[in-house]
Design a protein around this motif. Structure first.
Motif, short mmCIF file in Angstrom:
data_model
loop_
_atom_site.label_atom_id
_atom_site.label_comp_id
_atom_site.label_asym_id
_atom_site.label_seq_id
_atom_site.Cartn_x
_atom_site.Cartn_y
_atom_site.Cartn_z
N SER A 162 0.84 -1.20 0.00
CA SER A 162 0.00 0.00 0.00
C SER A 162 0.87 1.25 0.00
CB SER A 162 -0.94 0.01 1.20
OG SER A 162 -0.20 0.07 2.39
N ALA B 235 -8.00 1.82 -2.22
CA ALA B 235 -8.62 1.12 -1.09
C ALA B 235 -9.41 2.08 -0.22
CB ALA B 235 -7.55 0.42 -0.26
N TYR B 236 -8.93 3.29 -0.03
CA TYR B 236 -9.59 4.26 0.84
C TYR B 236 -9.25 5.67 0.39
CZ TYR B 236 -10.94 6.78 5.06
OH TYR B 236 -11.53 7.65 5.93
N SER C 12 -9.83 9.73 1.85
CA SER C 12 -10.29 10.62 2.90
C SER C 12 -10.54 12.00 2.32
CB SER C 12 -9.25 10.70 4.02
OG SER C 12 -9.62 11.69 4.95
#
Length: 92
Positions: free
Chosen positions: A9, A30-31, A33
């Motif tokens: 990652s 994956a994510y 913010s």
């Protein structure tokens, strides 16, 4: 047959949230913010160094941090038992 590839990652800090569209082609997201303006993406292990250099040179990227999870010692079982053996209980 299917062959498993090692992946790692990378955390990419962005100047603006709208720049997430530009890194979609680099790896699997994956994510993301919105408030922190960063994205976590997964890439193949052998491409990490080149992608970190490539992304660091882009104008819309503040900084790039690779994950160090594989470098850490994750054997925690022995540590808990050793601490409990060294403690002696004294009763009055």
């Amino acid at each position: 047959m299917f062959e498993k590839k090692e992946r790692k990652s990378i955390v990419v800090y962005l100047n603006y949230y709208r720049d997430v569209k530009k890194i979609k082609q680099v790896g699997d997201i994956a994510y993301v913010s919105r408030r922190g303006r960063y994205a976590v993406i997964y890439v193949d292990q052998d491409q990490v160094e080149t992608l970190v250099e490539q992304l660091s040179g882009e104008k819309f990227v503040k900084r790039v941090v690779p994950s160090y999870l594989k470098d850490l010692d994750q054997n925690f079982v022995g540590n808990l038992w050793r601490d409990s053996d060294s403690v002696t209980i004294v009763e009055n």
